[in-house]
Design a protein around this motif. Structure first.
Motif, PDB file in Angstrom:
ATOM      1  N   PHE A 224       0.673  -1.173  -0.021  1.00 43.58           N
ATOM      2  CA  PHE A 224      -0.002   0.060   0.008  1.00 43.58           C
ATOM      3  C   PHE A 224       0.754   1.311   0.056  1.00 43.58           C
ATOM      4  N   LYS A 228       1.127   4.035  -3.417  1.00 50.15           N
ATOM      5  CA  LYS A 228       0.810   5.472  -2.899  1.00 50.15           C
ATOM      6  C   LYS A 228       1.993   6.467  -3.305  1.00 50.15           C
ATOM      7  N   ASN A 239      -7.207   8.353  -5.876  1.00 49.08           N
ATOM      8  CA  ASN A 239      -6.973   7.627  -4.587  1.00 49.08           C
ATOM      9  C   ASN A 239      -6.488   6.003  -4.891  1.00 49.08           C
ATOM     10  N   SER A 241      -4.574   2.422  -4.459  1.00 51.07           N
ATOM     11  CA  SER A 241      -4.324   1.347  -3.606  1.00 51.07           C
ATOM     12  C   SER A 241      -4.140  -0.056  -4.532  1.00 51.07           C
ATOM     13  N   HIS A 243      -5.717  -2.571  -4.846  1.00 45.56           N
ATOM     14  CA  HIS A 243      -7.124  -3.063  -5.531  1.00 45.56           C
ATOM     15  C   HIS A 243      -7.309  -2.106  -6.798  1.00 45.56           C
ATOM     16  N   THR A 244      -6.512  -1.077  -6.730  1.00 41.52           N
ATOM     17  CA  THR A 244      -6.973  -0.378  -7.938  1.00 41.52           C
ATOM     18  C   THR A 244      -6.518  -0.830  -9.307  1.00 41.52           C
TER      19      THR A 244
END
Length: 301
Positions: A224, A228, A239, A241, A243-244
């Motif tokens: 994570f 970022k 935003n 992560s 999972h993006t």
């Protein structure tokens, strides 16, 4: 169980003659309807047997694939129109779409990255550092295979069949699936393994693919953090992560024309208990969907 094409043809005539819609509008309606009909066929459902919960499951799958609320609302409009026609035509007696809720357009859905943004993120990685190749490999595997972060950090060498172009993934509920892996992801993994060989690997971590600098399995918090960090360096305001990348994987495949059923199998959304249920033909089918529709492979052709 194939849906009767005559019904669709009659529905298109209804849209043209009764509703007075333009050619473009009719095409949009039928394209969205095709998504639903594909789902029904894969679920072996007849139109007469469709219930509200079936349609809700279909909509939930669209959300899982990262389809935005505006597009879902448009698809819903087409579904309602189609079932309204079936009622008028006497094909069905009750409208399963009557109680379908329209999504709020302002509903916040998972962020999706463009291929260019993914390349920008990877471009910010300093390959002279010990973790550089590892981080590139992690990002590429997340995107090329659509993995959850838990699936990635638990990936074992026994799960990788790189010569065959697949990895085995253990998802939620310990359900396993085979996922095709791109040549770019394989290359990034091989580059990382050269650096991995120089780590002081702690006992019990030898079989885990992605390790920290301390020689222990990498944590989800660490992934994570660096994702970022790279996104900020790339000037991306979204935003982001891990999972993006999974949502981007699914969205890019869908936009490229891949079959929804194949995408769901690769994401692990279907009830797949063991990898043995995959026949050779099934594996080749999934692989072909990746080759034909994923940007990683399209750009190479």
């Amino acid at each position: 169980m194939a849906i009767d094409n005559k019904i669709v043809s009659k529905y298109k005539s209804y849209l043209l003659l009764e509703k007075g819609l333009s050619k473009n509008s009719i095409e949009a309606y039928t394209n969205d309807l095709a998504k639903l009909l594909s789902y029904l066929e894969n679920e072996n459902l007849k139109l007469q047997d469709v219930k509200l919960d079936h349609l809700q499951q279909f909509i939930a799958q669209l959300y899982d694939l990262g389809i935005n609320a505006r597009s879902v609302a448009r698809i819903l409009s087409g579904i309602r129109s189609f079932f309204n026609y079936l009622i008028l035509d006497g094909y069905i007696q009750e409208d399963p779409a009557e109680l379908l809720e329209t999504p709020k357009i302002g509903l916040k859905l998972p962020t999706v990255l463009s291929l260019e943004e993914i390349e920008d993120i990877k471009g910010c990685i300093d390959l002279s550092t010990k973790e550089g190749h590892r981080n590139r490999a992690i990002i590429e595997v997340l995107y090329s295979c659509g993995l959850r972060i838990s699936e990635l950090i638990n990936l074992k060498f026994s799960d990788m069949f790189l010569n065959d172009g697949f990895i085995r993934v253990e998802g939620k509920g310990s359900k396993q699936r085979l996922v095709p892996i791109s040549e770019i992801a394989i290359k990034e993994i091989n580059n990382y393994l050269i650096d991995r060989d120089h780590l002081d690997i702690k006992k019990g971590s030898e079989s885990t693919v992605f390790l920290s600098k301390r020689g222990t399995p990498i944590s989800r918090i660490m992934v994570f953090h660096f994702i970022k960090q790279y996104a900020e360096q790339a000037g991306i305001q979204k935003n982001i992560s891990p999972h993006t990348f999974r949502h981007s994987f699914a969205t890019h495949l869908l936009e490229g024309g891949a079959n929804i059923r194949a995408i769901q199998q690769m994401l692990g959304h279907e009830k797949i208990t063991t990898t043995e249920i995959y026949t050779h033909m099934d594996r080749e089918y999934l692989r072909q969907e990746i080759i034909e529709h994923h940007p990683r492979n399209i750009n190479k052709r």
